[in-house]
Design a protein around this motif. Structure first.
Motif, mmCIF file in Angstrom:
data_model
loop_
_atom_site.group_PDB
_atom_site.id
_atom_site.type_symbol
_atom_site.label_atom_id
_atom_site.label_comp_id
_atom_site.label_asym_id
_atom_site.label_seq_id
_atom_site.Cartn_x
_atom_site.Cartn_y
_atom_site.Cartn_z
ATOM 1 N N PHE A 40 58.497 28.296 88.494
ATOM 2 C CA PHE A 40 59.000 28.725 87.198
ATOM 3 C C PHE A 40 60.354 28.042 87.017
ATOM 4 O O PHE A 40 61.223 28.196 87.870
ATOM 5 C CB PHE A 40 59.203 30.239 87.138
ATOM 6 C CG PHE A 40 57.950 31.049 87.249
ATOM 7 C CD1 PHE A 40 56.902 30.897 86.346
ATOM 8 C CD2 PHE A 40 57.821 31.996 88.256
ATOM 9 C CE1 PHE A 40 55.755 31.668 86.441
ATOM 10 C CE2 PHE A 40 56.675 32.772 88.358
ATOM 11 C CZ PHE A 40 55.629 32.610 87.448
ATOM 12 N N ILE A 87 52.068 34.649 79.189
ATOM 13 C CA ILE A 87 53.349 34.434 78.507
ATOM 14 C C ILE A 87 53.471 35.354 77.297
ATOM 15 O O ILE A 87 54.567 35.827 76.978
ATOM 16 C CB ILE A 87 53.525 32.944 78.126
ATOM 17 C CG1 ILE A 87 53.630 32.088 79.388
ATOM 18 C CG2 ILE A 87 54.745 32.754 77.232
ATOM 19 C CD1 ILE A 87 54.738 32.487 80.374
ATOM 20 N N LEU A 135 65.665 36.423 81.284
ATOM 21 C CA LEU A 135 64.341 36.029 81.771
ATOM 22 C C LEU A 135 64.226 36.000 83.290
ATOM 23 O O LEU A 135 63.191 36.369 83.848
ATOM 24 C CB LEU A 135 63.992 34.635 81.243
ATOM 25 C CG LEU A 135 63.507 34.556 79.813
ATOM 26 C CD1 LEU A 135 63.445 33.109 79.362
ATOM 27 C CD2 LEU A 135 62.157 35.225 79.671
ATOM 28 N N TYR A 136 65.260 35.558 83.971
ATOM 29 C CA TYR A 136 65.185 35.311 85.414
ATOM 30 C C TYR A 136 64.648 36.499 86.225
ATOM 31 O O TYR A 136 63.775 36.300 87.073
ATOM 32 C CB TYR A 136 66.543 34.839 85.939
ATOM 33 C CG TYR A 136 66.504 34.467 87.396
ATOM 34 C CD1 TYR A 136 65.959 33.250 87.801
ATOM 35 C CD2 TYR A 136 66.986 35.330 88.373
ATOM 36 C CE1 TYR A 136 65.904 32.906 89.134
ATOM 37 C CE2 TYR A 136 66.935 34.985 89.709
ATOM 38 C CZ TYR A 136 66.388 33.770 90.093
ATOM 39 O OH TYR A 136 66.330 33.439 91.409
ATOM 40 N N GLU A 181 54.615 24.378 79.257
ATOM 41 C CA GLU A 181 55.970 24.778 78.873
ATOM 42 C C GLU A 181 55.905 25.651 77.621
ATOM 43 O O GLU A 181 55.141 25.354 76.702
ATOM 44 C CB GLU A 181 56.782 23.512 78.599
ATOM 45 C CG GLU A 181 58.251 23.745 78.435
ATOM 46 C CD GLU A 181 59.012 22.430 78.369
ATOM 47 O OE1 GLU A 181 59.385 21.916 79.434
ATOM 48 O OE2 GLU A 181 59.215 21.922 77.253
ATOM 49 N N LEU A 187 60.992 36.674 86.526
ATOM 50 C CA LEU A 187 60.362 35.595 87.283
ATOM 51 C C LEU A 187 60.603 35.715 88.779
ATOM 52 O O LEU A 187 59.850 35.150 89.568
ATOM 53 C CB LEU A 187 60.909 34.239 86.813
ATOM 54 C CG LEU A 187 60.858 33.960 85.312
ATOM 55 C CD1 LEU A 187 61.537 32.638 85.008
ATOM 56 C CD2 LEU A 187 59.435 33.994 84.803
ATOM 57 N N PRO A 223 68.251 32.703 79.749
ATOM 58 C CA PRO A 223 67.841 32.606 81.150
ATOM 59 C C PRO A 223 68.265 33.831 81.965
ATOM 60 O O PRO A 223 67.527 34.279 82.843
ATOM 61 C CB PRO A 223 68.543 31.334 81.636
ATOM 62 C CG PRO A 223 68.654 30.487 80.404
ATOM 63 C CD PRO A 223 68.925 31.483 79.294
ATOM 64 N N SER A 272 65.524 28.659 88.343
ATOM 65 C CA SER A 272 64.194 28.326 88.859
ATOM 66 C C SER A 272 63.793 29.202 90.043
ATOM 67 O O SER A 272 64.652 29.739 90.744
ATOM 68 C CB SER A 272 64.137 26.853 89.277
ATOM 69 O OG SER A 272 65.016 26.628 90.367
ATOM 70 N N LEU A 296 63.474 27.434 84.178
ATOM 71 C CA LEU A 296 64.077 27.754 82.882
ATOM 72 C C LEU A 296 64.983 26.605 82.472
ATOM 73 O O LEU A 296 65.842 26.174 83.244
ATOM 74 C CB LEU A 296 64.897 29.042 82.985
ATOM 75 C CG LEU A 296 64.080 30.298 83.241
ATOM 76 C CD1 LEU A 296 64.998 31.462 83.591
ATOM 77 C CD2 LEU A 296 63.223 30.626 82.033
ATOM 78 N N TYR A 306 63.316 27.248 77.318
ATOM 79 C CA TYR A 306 61.924 26.937 77.643
ATOM 80 C C TYR A 306 61.622 27.378 79.057
ATOM 81 O O TYR A 306 62.445 27.223 79.953
ATOM 82 C CB TYR A 306 61.666 25.425 77.537
ATOM 83 C CG TYR A 306 61.767 24.909 76.133
ATOM 84 C CD1 TYR A 306 60.656 24.896 75.299
ATOM 85 C CD2 TYR A 306 62.979 24.459 75.632
ATOM 86 C CE1 TYR A 306 60.754 24.437 73.987
ATOM 87 C CE2 TYR A 306 63.087 24.000 74.330
ATOM 88 C CZ TYR A 306 61.968 23.993 73.515
ATOM 89 O OH TYR A 306 62.067 23.549 72.225
ATOM 90 N N LEU A 307 60.431 27.917 79.234
ATOM 91 C CA LEU A 307 59.935 28.248 80.567
ATOM 92 C C LEU A 307 58.862 27.231 80.902
ATOM 93 O O LEU A 307 57.847 27.145 80.211
ATOM 94 C CB LEU A 307 59.346 29.668 80.591
ATOM 95 C CG LEU A 307 58.594 30.060 81.871
ATOM 96 C CD1 LEU A 307 59.492 29.948 83.101
ATOM 97 C CD2 LEU A 307 58.031 31.462 81.736
ATOM 98 N N ARG A 308 59.117 26.422 81.928
ATOM 99 C CA ARG A 308 58.123 25.463 82.397
ATOM 100 C C ARG A 308 57.460 26.057 83.645
ATOM 101 O O ARG A 308 58.149 26.518 84.558
ATOM 102 C CB ARG A 308 58.737 24.120 82.735
ATOM 103 C CG ARG A 308 57.642 23.129 83.204
ATOM 104 C CD ARG A 308 58.154 21.781 83.584
ATOM 105 N NE ARG A 308 58.844 21.167 82.469
ATOM 106 C CZ ARG A 308 59.874 20.335 82.623
ATOM 107 N NH1 ARG A 308 60.327 20.046 83.810
ATOM 108 N NH2 ARG A 308 60.451 19.807 81.567
#
Length: 137
Positions: free
Chosen positions: A93, A128, A25-26, A15, A29, A22, A72, A95, A105-107
């Motif tokens: 992935f 990352i 970020l999305y 993580e 991903l 998000p 996700s 978020l 957080y990105l897990r």
């Protein structure tokens, strides 16, 4: 089945805090153009909506198995003929946003034959870092 024929799988989860929403970020991903900026050499989506991740000039086919916008994405890897395999490798992935601190957080859950946690940690740390450079976070 002989032991040599079965390849043990390993689930690696890590993580990272990322200073970006998000919503920003999305796309990095879930879209081919976003993923190709930090995750691998190139990503193409073919006519059957199959993702082709290219590492070291080698194709790796996957399908987006599930996704929740701005939350996700799961990619399940296919064989070279773009067919499903039992116990397939996958990549999640996820978020998460802390309601208390507003941190994002990105897990990442990486399920594959790679069992060296140190090597996986170094690989994801490096990836990352590239992602953070792209999103300014």
């Amino acid at each position: 089945m002989p032991l040599s024929a079965t390849r043990l799988k390993h689930r690696f989860t890590v993580e990272y805090p990322i200073n970006a929403s998000p919503k920003i970020l999305y796309p990095y991903l879930a879209s081919a153009s976003g993923l190709s900026q930090w995750f691998c050499q190139d990503v193409r989506i073919d006519e059957d909506h199959c993702y082709n991740f290219i590492w070291d000039n080698q194709p790796h086919f996957a399908e987006m198995n599930s996704h929740r916008t701005n939350r996700s994405v799961r990619f399940v890897f296919l064989d070279q003929n773009k067919r499903h395999t039992p116990d397939a490798n996958y990549l999640d992935f996820l978020l998460e946003e802390s309601q208390l601190t507003q941190e994002v957080y990105l897990r990442i859950m990486d399920y594959s034959e790679e069992t060296d946690d140190v090597e996986l940690q170094e690989m994801w740390d490096s990836l990352i870092q590239k992602l953070r450079e792209q999103v300014g976070g």
